[in-house]
Write a protein that holds these residues in place. Structure first.
Motif, PDB file in Angstrom:
ATOM      1  N   MET A  90       0.798  -1.224   0.000  1.00  0.00           N
ATOM      2  CA  MET A  90       0.000   0.000   0.000  1.00  0.00           C
ATOM      3  C   MET A  90       0.835   1.281   0.000  1.00  0.00           C
ATOM      4  N   ARG A  91       2.057   1.212   0.517  1.00  0.00           N
ATOM      5  CA  ARG A  91       2.957   2.372   0.499  1.00  0.00           C
ATOM      6  C   ARG A  91       4.363   1.905   0.166  1.00  0.00           C
ATOM      7  N   VAL A  95       5.644  -3.088   4.210  1.00  0.00           N
ATOM      8  CA  VAL A  95       5.443  -4.497   3.853  1.00  0.00           C
ATOM      9  C   VAL A  95       4.144  -4.627   3.062  1.00  0.00           C
ATOM     10  N   ALA A  96       4.065  -5.673   2.260  1.00  0.00           N
ATOM     11  CA  ALA A  96       2.854  -5.953   1.490  1.00  0.00           C
ATOM     12  C   ALA A  96       1.861  -6.629   2.425  1.00  0.00           C
ATOM     13  N   LYS A  97       0.707  -5.982   2.636  1.00  0.00           N
ATOM     14  CA  LYS A  97      -0.239  -6.570   3.580  1.00  0.00           C
ATOM     15  C   LYS A  97      -1.701  -6.316   3.244  1.00  0.00           C
ATOM     16  N   VAL A 112     -11.930  -8.465  -5.909  1.00  0.00           N
ATOM     17  CA  VAL A 112     -12.780  -8.458  -4.726  1.00  0.00           C
ATOM     18  C   VAL A 112     -11.849  -8.389  -3.524  1.00  0.00           C
ATOM     19  N   HIS A 113     -12.167  -7.466  -2.594  1.00  0.00           N
ATOM     20  CA  HIS A 113     -11.329  -7.319  -1.402  1.00  0.00           C
ATOM     21  C   HIS A 113     -12.140  -6.716  -0.273  1.00  0.00           C
ATOM     22  N   ALA A 114     -11.646  -6.892   0.936  1.00  0.00           N
ATOM     23  CA  ALA A 114     -12.253  -6.265   2.116  1.00  0.00           C
ATOM     24  C   ALA A 114     -11.418  -5.033   2.425  1.00  0.00           C
ATOM     25  N   TYR A 115     -12.082  -3.912   2.481  1.00  0.00           N
ATOM     26  CA  TYR A 115     -11.391  -2.634   2.586  1.00  0.00           C
ATOM     27  C   TYR A 115     -11.997  -1.838   3.731  1.00  0.00           C
ATOM     28  N   VAL A 133       0.333  -3.865  -6.878  1.00  0.00           N
ATOM     29  CA  VAL A 133       0.424  -5.333  -6.876  1.00  0.00           C
ATOM     30  C   VAL A 133       1.899  -5.727  -6.917  1.00  0.00           C
ATOM     31  N   VAL A 134       2.322  -6.516  -5.916  1.00  0.00           N
ATOM     32  CA  VAL A 134       3.716  -6.964  -5.863  1.00  0.00           C
ATOM     33  C   VAL A 134       3.852  -8.463  -6.097  1.00  0.00           C
ATOM     34  N   ALA A 135       2.772  -9.199  -5.969  1.00  0.00           N
ATOM     35  CA  ALA A 135       2.823 -10.643  -6.213  1.00  0.00           C
ATOM     36  C   ALA A 135       1.438 -11.136  -6.607  1.00  0.00           C
ATOM     37  N   ARG A 136       1.441 -12.259  -7.291  1.00  0.00           N
ATOM     38  CA  ARG A 136       0.206 -12.895  -7.758  1.00  0.00           C
ATOM     39  C   ARG A 136       0.334 -14.388  -7.461  1.00  0.00           C
TER      40      ARG A 136
END
Length: 144
Positions: A90-91, A95-97, A112-115, A133-136
């Protein structure tokens, strides 16, 4: 439609509740992913310890990324498929979270996500989201 996408869309409208994972009652982004796992695969692969809103940041640990590598199929970021799990940073420098499930691909790409403040929603995978997006990953199931 992908069984993963159908399961994720079934959570739309669930309120955002930190650490929860109950469709219709509340979940956070990880709780959504856990709920989809339970619906499609079965028992969760590992217990999730309690976590704070800033978890793993002080240590700089990529815990979601590590969990994805343990339990999901790592995919190229360039090979988008409906049902993929997207991991977001997110920044810059953090860390990617944040996680979501790719719903549509192409010009109308969405996930689809919970935000926080919105609950579970389907959002356009617009340029501001896509660049985070850093990983899939893929669920370890046949995803038609």
């Amino acid at each position: 439609m992908s069984v993963i996408v159908a399961a994720a869309r079934g959570w739309i409208g669930t309120p955002y509740v930190h650490q929860a994972s109950v469709r219709g009652a509340g979940c956070d982004c990880l709780g959504l992913l856990r709920g989809v796992w339970r619906e499609v695969i079965g028992q969760e692969p590992e217990a999730i310890p309690a976590y704070s809103m800033d978890w793993s940041e002080p240590q700089g640990e990529e815990r979601l990324w590590q969990a994805g590598l343990r339990h999901l199929e790592h995919r190229s970021r360039d090979e988008a498929r409906p049902g993929d799990v997207l991991l977001f940073r997110m920044r810059a420098g953090s860390v990617a979270k944040h996680v979501g499930v790719q719903a549509r691909i192409g010009a109308e790409a969405s996930f689809v996500h919970a935000y926080s403040g919105h609950g579970v929603i389907e959002s356009a995978l617009s340029a501001p989201w896509a660049r985070r997006v850093v990983a899939r990953f893929g669920f370890p199931v046949e995803n038609d």
